[in-house]
Design a protein around this motif. Sequence first.
Motif, short mmCIF file in Angstrom:
data_model
loop_
_atom_site.label_atom_id
_atom_site.label_comp_id
_atom_site.label_asym_id
_atom_site.label_seq_id
_atom_site.Cartn_x
_atom_site.Cartn_y
_atom_site.Cartn_z
N TYR A 8 0.84 -1.20 0.00
CA TYR A 8 0.00 0.00 0.00
C TYR A 8 0.87 1.25 0.00
N SER A 12 1.12 3.32 -5.81
CA SER A 12 0.12 2.39 -6.34
C SER A 12 -1.32 2.89 -6.11
N PHE A 13 -1.45 4.04 -5.51
CA PHE A 13 -2.79 4.59 -5.27
C PHE A 13 -3.10 5.63 -6.35
N ILE A 14 -3.92 5.23 -7.31
CA ILE A 14 -4.20 6.08 -8.47
C ILE A 14 -5.04 7.29 -8.06
N ASN A 19 -10.69 11.07 -5.26
CA ASN A 19 -9.87 10.96 -4.05
C ASN A 19 -8.84 12.09 -3.90
N GLY A 46 -17.24 4.58 1.41
CA GLY A 46 -17.86 3.26 1.42
C GLY A 46 -16.84 2.13 1.35
N GLY A 48 -14.47 -0.77 0.23
CA GLY A 48 -13.68 -1.05 -0.96
C GLY A 48 -13.27 0.15 -1.79
N LEU A 49 -13.31 1.35 -1.21
CA LEU A 49 -12.96 2.53 -1.99
C LEU A 49 -11.54 3.03 -1.72
N GLY A 50 -10.78 2.31 -0.92
CA GLY A 50 -9.37 2.65 -0.77
C GLY A 50 -8.95 3.31 0.53
N LYS A 51 -9.80 3.26 1.56
CA LYS A 51 -9.45 3.90 2.84
C LYS A 51 -8.20 3.26 3.45
N THR A 52 -8.24 1.93 3.55
CA THR A 52 -7.11 1.24 4.17
C THR A 52 -5.84 1.46 3.35
N HIS A 53 -5.98 1.37 2.02
CA HIS A 53 -4.83 1.59 1.16
C HIS A 53 -4.22 2.98 1.41
N ILE A 178 -6.64 2.45 -12.92
CA ILE A 178 -6.44 1.46 -11.83
C ILE A 178 -6.20 0.06 -12.42
N VAL A 206 -13.77 -0.47 -5.80
CA VAL A 206 -12.49 -0.88 -6.38
C VAL A 206 -12.14 -2.31 -5.99
N ARG A 207 -12.56 -2.72 -4.81
CA ARG A 207 -12.25 -4.09 -4.40
C ARG A 207 -12.93 -5.08 -5.34
N GLU A 210 -11.09 -5.26 -8.54
CA GLU A 210 -9.90 -6.10 -8.41
C GLU A 210 -10.26 -7.57 -8.38
P1 ADP Z 1 -11.53 0.14 2.07
O1 ADP Z 1 -10.54 0.13 3.20
O2 ADP Z 1 -12.07 1.51 1.81
O3 ADP Z 1 -12.62 -0.86 2.23
P2 ADP Z 1 -9.28 -0.79 0.53
O4 ADP Z 1 -8.28 0.23 0.91
O5 ADP Z 1 -9.14 -2.12 1.18
O6 ADP Z 1 -10.77 -0.25 0.74
O7 ADP Z 1 -9.26 -0.91 -1.05
C1 ADP Z 1 -9.79 -2.04 -1.73
C2 ADP Z 1 -8.85 -2.42 -2.85
O8 ADP Z 1 -8.92 -1.45 -3.87
C3 ADP Z 1 -7.42 -2.49 -2.39
O9 ADP Z 1 -6.78 -3.59 -2.98
C4 ADP Z 1 -6.81 -1.19 -2.90
O10 ADP Z 1 -5.45 -1.35 -3.21
C5 ADP Z 1 -7.63 -0.91 -4.14
N1 ADP Z 1 -7.79 0.53 -4.41
C6 ADP Z 1 -8.73 1.36 -3.92
N2 ADP Z 1 -8.60 2.60 -4.38
C7 ADP Z 1 -7.54 2.59 -5.21
C8 ADP Z 1 -6.88 3.57 -6.01
N3 ADP Z 1 -7.30 4.85 -6.05
N4 ADP Z 1 -5.83 3.17 -6.76
C9 ADP Z 1 -5.40 1.90 -6.73
N5 ADP Z 1 -5.97 0.93 -6.00
C10 ADP Z 1 -7.02 1.25 -5.24
#
Ligand code: ADP
Length: 343
Positions: A8, A12-14, A19, A46, A48-53, A178, A206-207, A210
């Motif tokens: 993370y 790698s975060f587009i 965002n 919401g 799968g939108l990238g919060k943790t990432h 992405i 996004v999840r 993927e």
């Molecule tokens: P959340 O925590 O919001 O539920 P995650 O951070 O787990 O979501 O993101 C879900 C997946 O989508 C992860 O594998 C993450 O790497 C990917 N992802 C989300 N947003 C992006 C982004 N802007 N660019 C690249 N990958 C992303």
Amino acid sequence: QSNLSTTYTFNSFIEGDCNRLARSAGFAVANKPGITSFNPLLVYGGVGLGKTHLVQAIGNEIKNGPEDKFVLYVSSEKFVNQFMDAIKDGNIKSFTNFYMQVDVLIIDDIQFFAGKGRTQEMFFHIFNHLHQNKRQIIMTSDCAPKDLMGLEERLLSRFKWGLTADLQMPDFETRIAIIRKKMQSEGIDIPTNVIEYLAYTVDTNVRELEGVMISLIAHASLNRVEISLDLAKTIMKNIVKDIETEVSIEYIQKSCAEYYGIKVEDMKAKTRKKEIVIARQVAMYFSKEFTNHSLKSIGYHFGGRDHSTVIHAVQSVNDLMETDASFRNAVQEQKKQFKIRSY
Ligand code: ADP
Ligand code: MG
């Protein structure tokens, strides 16, 4: 032990409109943890939108930075469990001491604290201590602070000291970026029409996007076939229930009705209200272009109208596209979507 996953990163975060604020605030925090006005930083959005990432990317950036900082990532669930264990074992002091030493505390999914009064009280004390000592606090939640039911007001009011930024579902172009990035990192080539098809059809999060990519790669390699549009469609049908992979008249009607903010029934009814006439004509125009139905059959699907009505509709749409630029753009925008869907 910071519990960060090295995959993370910011790289790698587009970035996209979806965002931009959260990402740039995150980047600012990563470069000056604790001393920007973004303390705390709360990222919400919401599933799968990238919060943790994003928050882990901030953590990794700080860890790889010039200063030696104690960065700690913890899910709210883990925090709660550790706290409960500490109570049970009579170790509350060491629990508190541990968290009070942290330079950068990243705490994920704080909606999980809802209704847990003792945990919130403990977190409140830790939060105050860290904040007073200019340590950085980064949090995520699945909704905006005002909708965080079951969180105490005094805690919510602390969040206003810093910055709150949301993550939205990436738009079509960002989804394409992405997918490209992901496939590139896997060393896999995939045809542009497949990329566009996936980016267009997966509009949930996004999840999920993927997940579909992973299935696609797995199927292709297990069956020793190339990644193709047909394979992508089969996989989408298996994963996403009720997906419409064909451009039918019904689909066009639904899509145009939605676009013009009217009901499908109105298109079939006798009404001659201007917005409805336009939507009906555009839907007829697309039906002619994207389906194999005859003019007669198209007319039939629009409340049993005559084939000459369909001819007239196609003509009117063509005329209006020539004279009205914003109408033309709207039609072309919709057309792009039908095109991808009908690949
Ligand atoms: P959340 O925590 O919001 O539920 P995650 O951070 O787990 O979501 O993101 C879900 C997946 O989508 C992860 O594998 C993450 O790497 C990917 N992802 C989300 N947003 C992006 C982004 N802007 N660019 C690249 N990958 C992303
Ligand atoms: Mg998460």
